[in-house]
Design an enzyme around this catalytic site. Structure first.
Site, mmCIF file in Angstrom:
data_model
loop_
_atom_site.group_PDB
_atom_site.id
_atom_site.type_symbol
_atom_site.label_atom_id
_atom_site.label_comp_id
_atom_site.label_asym_id
_atom_site.label_seq_id
_atom_site.Cartn_x
_atom_site.Cartn_y
_atom_site.Cartn_z
ATOM 1 N N GLU A 27 -0.879 -2.982 -0.537
ATOM 2 C CA GLU A 27 -1.453 -3.476 0.721
ATOM 3 C C GLU A 27 -2.913 -3.892 0.496
ATOM 4 O OE1 GLU A 27 0.107 -2.226 4.936
ATOM 5 O OE2 GLU A 27 -1.641 -0.992 4.485
ATOM 6 N N HIS A 64 16.531 8.008 -17.714
ATOM 7 C CA HIS A 64 17.987 7.873 -17.667
ATOM 8 C C HIS A 64 18.407 6.825 -16.657
ATOM 9 C CE1 HIS A 64 18.384 11.430 -20.238
ATOM 10 N NE2 HIS A 64 17.262 11.780 -19.638
ATOM 11 N N LYS A 107 6.056 -7.923 12.393
ATOM 12 C CA LYS A 107 6.059 -7.199 13.675
ATOM 13 C C LYS A 107 6.249 -8.172 14.832
ATOM 14 C CE LYS A 107 2.702 -3.786 12.054
ATOM 15 N NZ LYS A 107 1.360 -3.263 12.246
#
Ligand code: G6P
Length: 545
Positions: free
Chosen positions: A334, A363, A469
């Site tokens: 950000e 793994h 948003k």
């Protein structure tokens, strides 16, 4: 030409690195308990000299920021998270007093809760904490809880960090019969974040089902006068703690945002602040070899070419640090993920961050790191202390413990990556305690700030997050029109095109998504019928009630 050679001071990939290079570049501060090895980043011998004027300029900018300059000009704000752990550095007496008073109030409130002087409506005492927040208002407390939490903590902690109803139900189920003894900490700097507001309303409904009120079980951490602040006042919350506009969400862990949940858990916030404060002191050094944040920022610059060419893979070999990469995703991405530089030129900056923990990740994806695309640098985090000494020693092979294996896997992967020309940084700390957690947070906060200066961007705004948003709100507005259109059709089933037309939109695709979601949740009352042999686009819709 080799891409690496275009970066200033970039060296070739040496097959075997001489010990001298490691020794010459190793940072160690015994009082901090911190080691930093950048020798396996492929900078050439002239790199630090070439970069010296630029890192000095970055350090000077950082000093101005700490002195109270408007370091976030787009939002007209100062950037004061360093004052949180050194209030005497705050540029005004009133700010210093506000920080000191808040920290003292956090400690005394937590003590009152622990001693049941602050009590729930009906239960004898608060035994759990539920943090409701998202982004910078959740990631720090989650990282700290996972790094330092134990089953013996004063209060167990839970999180609502999303607007996922099933996730909310799952957390409420985990709290179970203890909801009446749960203290809700609602955190939102802006006080208007929808996910957090929704979580709070869901929680309010859950208390109400028990005949209890949210206010008698809740505190708020938010900006003065925000929507949440007003709600908290109106509903008689137990307490309100400030979130100042000069603290960014992603650098707020050492404000009330992180300190209050940690203090309630019974973790040492004094030690966390102390670790950050000492790290700040070390990372103000103008001598680059003595400054671990400057070394980190320069190592990132060398690895990524200063243009984000490589991803940052975080591999702490310690379960307790598993959430550090998630915390850093926000802090780094950000802060650095920006379209424009400070001159307004399009630069598309950023460094992608991922990783969980070693050896577990060996793994999963280390195969690609060793053999595949060379588009990353690893940051190993080694913790010297294996486990609490009181737990004793178990040899799983002659003379070898599980902790020896963990360290062996870290060293082995570091070596294997070097052999295939992949770069890495290694941070070594003594142990994972409150002080070390404060240190890691402060180290990365400053490294991110210095790196942003090196590449000429504003690390302290986030203009890009509003778009999603806003678009979400448009979807919800359209949903209201869709429901109204179905309601007005007097029970007659409508086609997709008819619904879109009645809702007054050309955006048929969004109408399709909205209807598909509503119809999948029978309690919403939208019935969907697909004719025999028809496609999903032939479906019709009507209100079922
Ligand atoms: O603390 P709040 O105001 O609720 O904000 C929560 C988060 O919201 C936004 O998405 C911002 O980009 C984040 O930086 C912030 O941490």
């Amino acid at each position: 030409m080799d891409q690496d050679r275009r970066t200033p001071g970039r060296g070739p990939a040496p097959a075997v690195l001489p010990f001298d290079r490691f020794r010459d570049h190793l940072f160690h501060d015994p009082s901090l308990g911190l080691w930093l090895d950048v020798s396996r980043i492929r900078f050439g011998s002239d790199f630090f000299t070439t970069m010296e004027p630029r890192i000095q300029a970055a350090l000077a900018e950082m000093a101005a920021l700490e002195g109270g300059s408007i370091a976030n000009p787009d939002e007209g704000r100062r950037v004061g998270h360093y004052w949180l752990r050194a209030p005497e550095l705050a540029p005004e007496a009133a700010l210093r007093a506000a920080i000191e008073e808040t920290n003292a109030r956090i400690l005394s409130f937590a003590a009152d809760v622990h001693a049941a002087r602050v009590r729930p409506e009906r239960s004898a005492r608060f035994s759990r904490v539920l943090v409701v927040g998202i982004g910078g208002s959740a990631l720090g407390p989650q990282f700290v809880a996972s790094a330092l939490g134990t089953p013996a903590d004063r209060m167990q902690i839970h999180f609502f960090d999303n607007t996922d109803p099933d996730g909310i139900d799952r957390t409420l189920d985990a709290i179970g019969d203890d909801l009446g003894a749960t203290l809700a900490v609602i955190i939102s700097k802006s006080g208007g974040t929808k996910e957090t507001r929704n979580g709070m309303l869901e929680l309010e409904a859950a208390y109400r089902r028990l005949g209890l009120s949210l206010g008698a079980h809740a505190v708020a951490v938010t900006g003065d006068g925000s929507e949440l602040d007003r709600y908290a006042t109106k509903h008689g919350f137990l307490a309100r703690f400030p979130m100042w506009d000069w603290v960014g969400g992603r650098t707020s862990e050492l404000s009330a945002v992180g300190l209050l949940p940690a203090a309630l858990q019974g973790l040492s916030i004094v030690e966390m602040l102390q670790g950050a404060r000492e790290t700040d002191e070390a990372t103000r050094s103008k001598e680059v070899p003595r400054n671990p944040a400057a070394l980190l920022a320069l190592a990132w610059y060398s690895a990524t070419g200063g243009v984000g060419r490589k991803d940052m893979v975080l591999l702490p070999y310690k379960d307790r640090l598993e959430l550090f990469s998630r915390y850093l995703q926000q802090l780094v991405m950000e802060s650095l993920g920006k379209r424009l530089d400070r001159q307004g030129k399009e630069v598309f900056q950023g460094i992608a961050v991922y990783g969980n923990k070693g050896s577990t990740d060996q793994h999963a994806y280390v195969q690609q790191l060793r053999d595949g695309l060379d588009n990353f640098f690893v940051t190993f985090i080694e913790v010297l202390r294996d486990r609490a000494p009181s737990r004793g020693v178990l040899e799983v092979d002659p003379g070898v413990t599980t902790g020896d294996y963990l360290d062996g896997f870290l060293q082995g992967t570091r070596k294997a990556l070097t052999e295939s020309g992949r770069e890495s940084i290694t941070i070594t700390i003594d142990t994972v305690d409150a002080r070390a957690v404060g240190m890691l947070i402060a180290l990365y906060e400053r490294a991110v700030g210095l790196y942003a200066s090196l590449v000429g961007i504003n690390a302290y705004h986030q203009p890009g997050v509003e778009a999603g948003k806003k678009a979400a709100q448009e979807v919800l507005d359209l949903q209201a029109k869709v429901l109204a259109a179905l309601g007005a059709s007097a029970g007659r089933a409508l086609s997709l095109a008819e619904v879109a037309k009645a809702a007054g939109t050309d955006d048929v695709e969004t109408v399709f998504w909205v209807l598909r979601h509503l119809a999948a949740n029978p309690e919403r009352g939208v019935a969907r019928e697909v004719p025999q042999g028809g496609s999903p686009f032939d479906a019709t819709y009507r209100l079922a009630r």
